[in-house]
Enzyme design. Structure first.
Site, PDB file in Angstrom:
ATOM      1  N   GLU A  65       0.667  -1.296   0.031  1.00  0.00           N
ATOM      2  CA  GLU A  65       0.071  -0.093  -0.044  1.00  0.00           C
ATOM      3  C   GLU A  65       0.849   1.299   0.046  1.00  0.00           C
ATOM      4  OE1 GLU A  65      -2.291  -0.528   3.554  1.00  0.00           O
ATOM      5  OE2 GLU A  65      -3.432  -2.121   2.438  1.00  0.00           O
ATOM      6  N   GLU A  84      -5.950 -10.876  -0.834  1.00  0.00           N
ATOM      7  CA  GLU A  84      -6.906 -10.938   0.438  1.00  0.00           C
ATOM      8  C   GLU A  84      -8.152 -10.945   0.089  1.00  0.00           C
ATOM      9  OE1 GLU A  84      -5.379  -7.601   2.818  1.00  0.00           O
ATOM     10  OE2 GLU A  84      -3.224  -7.962   2.325  1.00  0.00           O
TER      11      GLU A  84
HETATM   12  C1  GLA Z   1      -4.620  -4.843   4.626  1.00  0.00           C
HETATM   13  C2  GLA Z   1      -3.675  -5.516   4.936  1.00  0.00           C
HETATM   14  C3  GLA Z   1      -3.878  -6.905   5.648  1.00  0.00           C
HETATM   15  C4  GLA Z   1      -5.126  -6.633   6.704  1.00  0.00           C
HETATM   16  C5  GLA Z   1      -6.114  -6.006   5.880  1.00  0.00           C
HETATM   17  C6  GLA Z   1      -7.392  -5.849   7.096  1.00  0.00           C
HETATM   18  O1  GLA Z   1      -5.376  -5.222   3.242  1.00  0.00           O
HETATM   19  O2  GLA Z   1      -2.728  -5.715   4.021  1.00  0.00           O
HETATM   20  O3  GLA Z   1      -2.721  -7.348   6.385  1.00  0.00           O
HETATM   21  O4  GLA Z   1      -4.643  -5.892   7.897  1.00  0.00           O
HETATM   22  O5  GLA Z   1      -6.028  -5.075   5.498  1.00  0.00           O
HETATM   23  O6  GLA Z   1      -7.583  -6.688   7.828  1.00  0.00           O
END
Ligand code: GLA
Length: 351
Positions: free
Chosen positions: A152, A263
């Site tokens: 990010e 994710e």
């Molecule tokens: C981001 C992070 C993850 C996690 C999510 C929310 O996407 O990369 O590690 O913390 O947020 O749980």
């Protein structure tokens, strides 16, 4: 049938695993049954691996080389090794879940303290990356197959470019991503894949910015192996977002790099049959996109990771401030419609 078996010929199936899962026999059974890749939900992030007590007790001594501790990571590494599950390392360089003292002059544990200078932060970055990679590669060789090196780094409104609010940006500046990947490449064992990971990559601005600011320069130096698309989706917005998501798969795929959906969850506040059918329908579309991209060669997707194994442990309920039912399994491990649908997509594709 299991998820990993159904998708074996296409990509690894993964899930995030929490510290609570690691204590639950049932969760561990499901993990072994369905998944060929796992990611520690939190325990391999800098806030867990940096040893605050030791470092802050002697900030001068540790100024360029913070003390480290790996006990939180060890249970994941051992479980993965014992059960032959590939482990995704998550994450080395991130503005979040990294303690503020790490970025401060003399390790002052205080938001208002002055930042450490760039040279100091580059030394700390190198030391951190080197220590983590050396530890896992020496003690658990071959267990971690990929790392989210940077998470990010691009602004929420991607037209604004770099995430300038990040302590990494504040201290190191614009080349923080390049520096992090140079260190990661230097210390990573051969074959370990290096990823840049970000959310809302379906946003056209964000997609473009990631390609321009991050992927292109890293590819020029052969520092990056893959792009992670986090894939935290919102059910009500999927009609619109999946169109762009497919486009991002194409654009990222065209780089020739590996693509991981890192994710995956789909926020859904409606547990009625109708709500769960809608959820299943979006999972159908999404997995159809993955399989199609893989089959047609538009994106080399090598892993799809769910962010959580069952609804009641999902982070989304807290984050969205309403109960969420975003995953394939219900609170008591019941197989939801979405689960059957995801299996069906694989079966239909192999006919
Ligand atoms: C981001 C992070 C993850 C996690 C999510 C929310 O996407 O990369 O590690 O913390 O947020 O749980």
């Amino acid at each position: 049938m299991s998820l990993k078996k159904a998708y074996e010929q296409y990509f690894k199936m993964g899930t995030s695993v929490s510290v609570f899962d690691m204590k639950s026999e049932r969760a561990k059974e499901e993990l072994v049954k369905h998944y060929s890749s796992m990611t520690a939900e939190n325990e391999m992030k800098p806030m867990f691996l940096l040893d605050k007590e030791t470092t802050l007790a002697n900030p001068e001594k540790y100024n360029l080389q913070p003390a480290m501790k790996f006990d939180s990571a060890v249970k994941y590494l051992e479980f993965a090794r014992e059960n032959g599950i590939a482990l995704r390392g998550h994450t080395l360089v991130w503005h979040n879940q990294t303690p503020i003292w790490f970025f401060k002059k003399g390790y002052q544990d205080n938001w208002d303290a002055p930042w450490a200078d760039r040279e100091t932060m580059l030394a700390r970055m190198e030391w951190y990356i080197k220590s983590v990679l050396n530890f896992v590669q020496t003690e658990y060789p071959g267990v971690i197959y990929a790392w989210d090196v940077v998470n990010e780094a691009i602004e929420e409104k991607a037209e604004e470019g770099w995430r300038k609010r990040s302590p990494w940006y504040q201290t190191v500046g614009e080349d923080l991503v390049l520096q992090a990947f140079r260190f990661a490449r230097k210390y990573a064992a051969p074959g370990v894949k290096l990823f840049y990971n970000d959310y809302n990559t379906f946003n056209p601005f964000k997609r473009k910015t990631i390609l321009e600011y991050i992927v292109k320069p890293l590819m020029e130096e052969k520092l990056i192996d893959g792009i992670g698309m986090q894939t935290h989706l919102i059910l009500k917005e999927c009609d619109r977002d999946l169109v762009q998501y497919e486009e991002t798969l194409k654009c990222f795929g065209a780089t020739g790099l590996e693509i991981h959906s890192t994710e995956l969850d789909i926020h859904n506040a409606d547990p009625s049959e109708e709500g769960l059918n809608k959820l299943a329908d979006v999972y159908r579309k999404l997995f159809s996109l993955y399989v199609k991209a893989k089959k047609e060669g538009t994106a080399n997707i090598t892993c799809v990771t769910f962010w959580g194994m069952k609804d009641d442990v999902s982070w989304l309920t807290g984050f969205r401030k309403e109960r969420s039912y975003p995953l394939l399994f219900g609170d008591n491990w019941e197989e939801k419609e979405a689960y059957h649908t995801v299996l069906q997509v694989a079966e239909e594709a192999s006919r």
